[in-house]
Design an enzyme around this catalytic site. Structure first.
Site, PDB file in Angstrom:
ATOM      1  N   GLU A  49       0.882  -1.282  -0.135  1.00  0.00           N
ATOM      2  CA  GLU A  49      -0.140   0.327  -0.092  1.00  0.00           C
ATOM      3  C   GLU A  49       0.960   1.301  -0.170  1.00  0.00           C
ATOM      4  OE1 GLU A  49      -3.240   2.293   2.755  1.00  0.00           O
ATOM      5  OE2 GLU A  49      -2.720   0.051   3.106  1.00  0.00           O
ATOM      6  N   ASP A  60      -5.724   9.450   8.992  1.00  0.00           N
ATOM      7  CA  ASP A  60      -4.290   8.916   9.738  1.00  0.00           C
ATOM      8  C   ASP A  60      -3.957   9.755  10.938  1.00  0.00           C
ATOM      9  OD1 ASP A  60      -3.693   7.309   7.365  1.00  0.00           O
ATOM     10  OD2 ASP A  60      -3.608   9.173   6.169  1.00  0.00           O
TER      11      ASP A  60
END
Length: 270
Positions: A49, A60
């Site tokens: 990824e 995030d």
């Protein structure tokens, strides 16, 4: 058959779960990140990824936010990601690669052009945290003819209506969020994770891969009993951040190897 689907078939035959590391392109710098991609794949990553640097990565936590900001400072962007994947494919890298990024980056590039360029470069799919499955029809229509997988998130708090949309629109695998919140290292795997994954397996045949908080071989081994794969991001970035420059690749290699060794599923006695 797509590289992602083929990978999960082969892993099942070997009785292994998938190890899916995450690294932002351009971190800690562009040249080093390219070298680290090779190291990560050669050390045992089953799927990679790659993060597309973005100024406001809402899904995030602090670790990935900091790394993404550094990558942006280094000049990395979506064009950099596509070009690096193209170069890696020309060099013979076969590991499936998905880009993780946010809608604005992809819309600014142009979805139709992105589909063409991503397919030509050898990208296998996209993870887009701020794209709800219920609003993804136009994205699916553009990407699917190019065999580009759209990988959606499934959380313990996902409504039944949204969950059905996720499994109908998604392909490749499902990104199952282990806990509510943002990415980041955590000490323990939530006790409710097995029941969440069991419910998910009842509504889809897609592989279930768990992210958010996976950081140790113990976590990998534990989650591997219930899922088809694990996604490791913040912990890997911390390994990079805390390593001396001349030791980064060695430290990353050892870390990835330790995680991959834990993906072997136990053989149960019937």
């Amino acid at each position: 058959m797509s590289r992602i689907k083929d990978t999960f078939i082969k892993l099942k035959e070997r009785n292994e779960g998938a190890l899916i590391p995450y690294i932002p392109v351009g971190y800690p710098d562009i040249e080093c990140s390219e070298n680290l991609i090779h190291t990560i794949c050669e050390s045992g990553a089953d799927i990679l990824e790659l993060g597309v640097p973005y100024a406001d990565p809402l899904a995030d936590g602090p670790t990935i936010q900091e790394a993404s900001a550094q990558a942006l400072t280094n000049g990395a962007n979506l064009y950099t990601c596509i070009n690096i994947v193209r170069k890696l494919r020309h060099e013979g890298l076969e590991t499936p690669i998905v880009l993780m990024g946010y809608c604005n980056s992809f819309l600014a590039y142009g979805l139709n052009q992105l589909a063409v360029d991503a397919s030509e470069a050898g990208i296998d799919g996209f993870i887009i945290p701020d794209l709800p499955s219920t609003m993804s029809n136009s994205w699916v229509e553009v990407f699917r003819p190019f065999d580009l997988d759209l990988i959606f998130f499934l959380a313990p708090t996902t409504t039944e209506e949204r969950a059905l949309s996720v499994v109908q629109k998604g392909s490749g695998f499902l990104y199952c969020i282990s806990v509510n919140g943002v990415t980041g290292e955590r000490k323990n795997i939530p006790s409710e994770l097995p029941s969440f994954l069991k419910h998910a397996s009842n509504i889809t045949d897609l592989p279930l891969c768990v992210g958010f908080g996976i950081s140790t071989p113990g976590h990998v081994s534990e989650v591997n009993e219930y899922a088809d794969g694990v996604i490791v991001g913040s912990a890997l970035i911390n390994v990079i951040k805390n390593s001396k420059p001349e030791q980064i690749e060695e430290e990353v290699m050892q870390y990835i190897q330790s995680l991959k060794a834990a993906t072997k599923k136990p053989i149960r006695n019937l």
